[in-house]
Design a protein around this motif. Structure first.
Motif, PDB file in Angstrom:
ATOM      1  N   ILE A  99     -56.779  23.554 -14.776  1.00  0.00           N
ATOM      2  CA  ILE A  99     -57.771  22.891 -13.908  1.00  0.00           C
ATOM      3  C   ILE A  99     -57.191  21.605 -13.331  1.00  0.00           C
ATOM      4  O   ILE A  99     -57.364  21.302 -12.155  1.00  0.00           O
ATOM      5  CB  ILE A  99     -59.076  22.633 -14.695  1.00  0.00           C
ATOM      6  N   THR A 100     -56.466  20.830 -14.146  1.00  0.00           N
ATOM      7  CA  THR A 100     -55.833  19.606 -13.661  1.00  0.00           C
ATOM      8  C   THR A 100     -54.791  19.912 -12.596  1.00  0.00           C
ATOM      9  O   THR A 100     -54.715  19.216 -11.574  1.00  0.00           O
ATOM     10  CB  THR A 100     -55.182  18.846 -14.832  1.00  0.00           C
ATOM     11  N   ALA A 101     -53.990  20.947 -12.788  1.00  0.00           N
ATOM     12  CA  ALA A 101     -52.983  21.333 -11.795  1.00  0.00           C
ATOM     13  C   ALA A 101     -53.641  21.761 -10.486  1.00  0.00           C
ATOM     14  O   ALA A 101     -53.165  21.415  -9.395  1.00  0.00           O
ATOM     15  CB  ALA A 101     -52.106  22.448 -12.336  1.00  0.00           C
ATOM     16  N   LEU A 102     -54.744  22.484 -10.563  1.00  0.00           N
ATOM     17  CA  LEU A 102     -55.460  22.911  -9.360  1.00  0.00           C
ATOM     18  C   LEU A 102     -56.037  21.709  -8.614  1.00  0.00           C
ATOM     19  O   LEU A 102     -55.928  21.621  -7.378  1.00  0.00           O
ATOM     20  CB  LEU A 102     -56.577  23.887  -9.730  1.00  0.00           C
ATOM     21  N   ILE A 103     -56.628  20.771  -9.334  1.00  0.00           N
ATOM     22  CA  ILE A 103     -57.188  19.581  -8.695  1.00  0.00           C
ATOM     23  C   ILE A 103     -56.094  18.753  -8.033  1.00  0.00           C
ATOM     24  O   ILE A 103     -56.261  18.262  -6.914  1.00  0.00           O
ATOM     25  CB  ILE A 103     -57.996  18.750  -9.716  1.00  0.00           C
ATOM     26  N   LEU A 104     -54.947  18.607  -8.701  1.00  0.00           N
ATOM     27  CA  LEU A 104     -53.828  17.870  -8.107  1.00  0.00           C
ATOM     28  C   LEU A 104     -53.312  18.554  -6.850  1.00  0.00           C
ATOM     29  O   LEU A 104     -53.046  17.894  -5.837  1.00  0.00           O
ATOM     30  CB  LEU A 104     -52.689  17.739  -9.119  1.00  0.00           C
ATOM     31  N   ALA A 105     -53.173  19.874  -6.883  1.00  0.00           N
ATOM     32  CA  ALA A 105     -52.681  20.606  -5.714  1.00  0.00           C
ATOM     33  C   ALA A 105     -53.654  20.473  -4.542  1.00  0.00           C
ATOM     34  O   ALA A 105     -53.235  20.267  -3.393  1.00  0.00           O
ATOM     35  CB  ALA A 105     -52.465  22.074  -6.057  1.00  0.00           C
ATOM     36  N   LEU A 106     -54.940  20.571  -4.804  1.00  0.00           N
ATOM     37  CA  LEU A 106     -55.931  20.426  -3.732  1.00  0.00           C
ATOM     38  C   LEU A 106     -55.975  19.002  -3.201  1.00  0.00           C
ATOM     39  O   LEU A 106     -56.182  18.786  -2.006  1.00  0.00           O
ATOM     40  CB  LEU A 106     -57.306  20.871  -4.225  1.00  0.00           C
ATOM     41  N   SER A 107     -55.760  18.013  -4.067  1.00  0.00           N
ATOM     42  CA  SER A 107     -55.731  16.620  -3.621  1.00  0.00           C
ATOM     43  C   SER A 107     -54.527  16.358  -2.724  1.00  0.00           C
ATOM     44  O   SER A 107     -54.646  15.674  -1.700  1.00  0.00           O
ATOM     45  CB  SER A 107     -55.688  15.675  -4.820  1.00  0.00           C
ATOM     46  N   VAL A 108     -53.375  16.885  -3.090  1.00  0.00           N
ATOM     47  CA  VAL A 108     -52.180  16.723  -2.260  1.00  0.00           C
ATOM     48  C   VAL A 108     -52.371  17.420  -0.920  1.00  0.00           C
ATOM     49  O   VAL A 108     -52.000  16.891   0.131  1.00  0.00           O
ATOM     50  CB  VAL A 108     -50.935  17.265  -3.000  1.00  0.00           C
ATOM     51  N   LEU A 109     -52.973  18.600  -0.923  1.00  0.00           N
ATOM     52  CA  LEU A 109     -53.239  19.315   0.323  1.00  0.00           C
ATOM     53  C   LEU A 109     -54.202  18.534   1.208  1.00  0.00           C
ATOM     54  O   LEU A 109     -53.968  18.398   2.413  1.00  0.00           O
ATOM     55  CB  LEU A 109     -53.806  20.704   0.019  1.00  0.00           C
ATOM     56  N   ALA A 110     -55.254  18.001   0.633  1.00  0.00           N
ATOM     57  CA  ALA A 110     -56.228  17.234   1.412  1.00  0.00           C
ATOM     58  C   ALA A 110     -55.598  15.967   1.971  1.00  0.00           C
ATOM     59  O   ALA A 110     -55.845  15.584   3.114  1.00  0.00           O
ATOM     60  CB  ALA A 110     -57.440  16.895   0.552  1.00  0.00           C
ATOM     61  N   ALA A 111     -54.769  15.303   1.180  1.00  0.00           N
ATOM     62  CA  ALA A 111     -54.126  14.070   1.645  1.00  0.00           C
ATOM     63  C   ALA A 111     -53.105  14.362   2.740  1.00  0.00           C
ATOM     64  O   ALA A 111     -52.992  13.618   3.718  1.00  0.00           O
ATOM     65  CB  ALA A 111     -53.446  13.364   0.478  1.00  0.00           C
ATOM     66  N   SER A 112     -52.375  15.451   2.615  1.00  0.00           N
ATOM     67  CA  SER A 112     -51.358  15.760   3.626  1.00  0.00           C
ATOM     68  C   SER A 112     -51.982  16.197   4.943  1.00  0.00           C
ATOM     69  O   SER A 112     -51.418  15.963   6.011  1.00  0.00           O
ATOM     70  CB  SER A 112     -50.410  16.837   3.112  1.00  0.00           C
ATOM     71  N   ARG A 113     -53.139  16.810   4.907  1.00  0.00           N
ATOM     72  CA  ARG A 113     -53.810  17.216   6.150  1.00  0.00           C
ATOM     73  C   ARG A 113     -54.423  16.025   6.872  1.00  0.00           C
ATOM     74  O   ARG A 113     -54.669  16.079   8.060  1.00  0.00           O
ATOM     75  CB  ARG A 113     -54.863  18.265   5.863  1.00  0.00           C
ATOM     76  N   GLY A 114     -54.656  14.946   6.155  1.00  0.00           N
ATOM     77  CA  GLY A 114     -55.228  13.766   6.767  1.00  0.00           C
ATOM     78  C   GLY A 114     -54.196  12.797   7.308  1.00  0.00           C
ATOM     79  O   GLY A 114     -54.533  11.794   7.928  1.00  0.00           O
ATOM     80  N   LEU A 115     -52.901  13.059   7.108  1.00  0.00           N
ATOM     81  CA  LEU A 115     -51.849  12.174   7.589  1.00  0.00           C
ATOM     82  C   LEU A 115     -51.309  12.658   8.924  1.00  0.00           C
ATOM     83  O   LEU A 115     -51.211  13.847   9.179  1.00  0.00           O
ATOM     84  CB  LEU A 115     -50.699  12.108   6.570  1.00  0.00           C
ATOM     85  N   ASP A 116     -50.936  11.724   9.774  1.00  0.00           N
ATOM     86  CA  ASP A 116     -50.355  12.037  11.071  1.00  0.00           C
ATOM     87  C   ASP A 116     -48.872  11.690  11.014  1.00  0.00           C
ATOM     88  O   ASP A 116     -48.509  10.536  10.821  1.00  0.00           O
ATOM     89  CB  ASP A 116     -51.059  11.228  12.160  1.00  0.00           C
ATOM     90  N   PHE A 117     -48.019  12.660  11.168  1.00  0.00           N
ATOM     91  CA  PHE A 117     -46.583  12.447  11.087  1.00  0.00           C
ATOM     92  C   PHE A 117     -45.949  12.365  12.478  1.00  0.00           C
ATOM     93  O   PHE A 117     -44.847  12.847  12.697  1.00  0.00           O
ATOM     94  CB  PHE A 117     -45.925  13.582  10.288  1.00  0.00           C
ATOM     95  N   ALA A 118     -46.607  11.762  13.422  1.00  0.00           N
ATOM     96  CA  ALA A 118     -46.098  11.685  14.794  1.00  0.00           C
ATOM     97  C   ALA A 118     -45.008  10.624  14.895  1.00  0.00           C
ATOM     98  O   ALA A 118     -45.025   9.615  14.196  1.00  0.00           O
ATOM     99  CB  ALA A 118     -47.235  11.348  15.748  1.00  0.00           C
ATOM    100  N   ASP A 119     -44.037  10.830  15.808  1.00  0.00           N
ATOM    101  CA  ASP A 119     -42.969   9.854  16.047  1.00  0.00           C
ATOM    102  C   ASP A 119     -43.509   8.723  16.903  1.00  0.00           C
ATOM    103  O   ASP A 119     -44.286   8.915  17.829  1.00  0.00           O
ATOM    104  CB  ASP A 119     -41.786  10.504  16.766  1.00  0.00           C
ATOM    105  N   SER A 120     -43.059   7.504  16.609  1.00  0.00           N
ATOM    106  CA  SER A 120     -43.452   6.356  17.428  1.00  0.00           C
ATOM    107  C   SER A 120     -42.456   6.180  18.566  1.00  0.00           C
ATOM    108  O   SER A 120     -41.554   6.981  18.760  1.00  0.00           O
ATOM    109  CB  SER A 120     -43.507   5.105  16.558  1.00  0.00           C
ATOM    110  N   ARG A 121     -42.607   5.097  19.330  1.00  0.00           N
ATOM    111  CA  ARG A 121     -41.708   4.842  20.467  1.00  0.00           C
ATOM    112  C   ARG A 121     -40.277   4.638  20.009  1.00  0.00           C
ATOM    113  O   ARG A 121     -39.339   4.957  20.721  1.00  0.00           O
ATOM    114  CB  ARG A 121     -42.177   3.603  21.230  1.00  0.00           C
ATOM    115  N   LEU A 122     -40.081   4.103  18.823  1.00  0.00           N
ATOM    116  CA  LEU A 122     -38.731   3.825  18.346  1.00  0.00           C
ATOM    117  C   LEU A 122     -38.097   5.024  17.649  1.00  0.00           C
ATOM    118  O   LEU A 122     -36.942   4.970  17.262  1.00  0.00           O
ATOM    119  CB  LEU A 122     -38.745   2.630  17.388  1.00  0.00           C
ATOM    120  N   GLY A 123     -38.801   6.095  17.490  1.00  0.00           N
ATOM    121  CA  GLY A 123     -38.267   7.283  16.847  1.00  0.00           C
ATOM    122  C   GLY A 123     -38.515   7.311  15.350  1.00  0.00           C
ATOM    123  O   GLY A 123     -38.179   8.280  14.694  1.00  0.00           O
ATOM    124  N   ALA A 124     -39.082   6.262  14.807  1.00  0.00           N
ATOM    125  CA  ALA A 124     -39.379   6.248  13.378  1.00  0.00           C
ATOM    126  C   ALA A 124     -40.721   6.942  13.139  1.00  0.00           C
ATOM    127  O   ALA A 124     -41.611   6.898  13.979  1.00  0.00           O
ATOM    128  CB  ALA A 124     -39.433   4.816  12.867  1.00  0.00           C
TER     129      ALA A 124
END
Length: 139
Positions: free
Chosen positions: A100-125
């Motif tokens: 159950i702990t492993a499932l909750i951790l996996a779902l938390s990582v999935l939820a956090a990664s879907r909420g992040l924007d990995f777009a490049d900025s003007r400087l390429g970073a």
């Protein structure tokens, strides 16, 4: 099963169930619950004893198995054997808690990664901003 103050006792018949039957080789396999400790086998006849562990699907610790063998068993060998052992309640709770702990951790990582924007900025970073919380400037 009989619960005594110090642990559990399992009583099982050993031998053939027919008085006139004869068995060249008699094998009894007993699988005990997970987390059993201090296993003692008490029989009134001499038997060859071995121990093993059985693993099931998604099992982490396995269940102890006691194998009792006797050659040339006749009706007079029909006696009860007793297995004394101690069972731990934590062994029943530990494995489901891990999954159950492993499932909750996996779902938390999935939820956090879907909420992040990995777009490049003007400087390429790469910039890491949480969607919906970034500031928009008025022009």
């Amino acid at each position: 099963f009989i619960s005594s103050g110090a642990g559990m006792v399992l009583r099982v018949p050993f031998g053939t169930s027919f008085q006139t039957a004869h068995a060249d080789s008699h094998v009894v396999r007993i699988t005990l619950p997970k987390g059993t400790t201090d296993i003692q086998v008490v029989t009134s006849v001499k038997v060859d004893q071995s121990r093993d562990k059985t693993l099931n699907f998604m099992d982490t610790s396995g269940c102890p198995v006691i194998v009792l063998k006797k050659l040339n068993v006749v009706g007079e060998h029909q006696h009860n054997l007793e297995i004394h052992y101690k069972a731990s309640f934590l062994a029943y709770v530990f494995e489901p808690a891990v999954w159950i702990t492993a499932l909750i951790l996996a779902l938390s990582v999935l939820a956090a990664s879907r909420g992040l924007d990995f777009a490049d900025s003007r400087l390429g970073a790469a910039t890491f901003t949480v969607k919906g919380l970034e500031r928009k400037e008025k022009s």
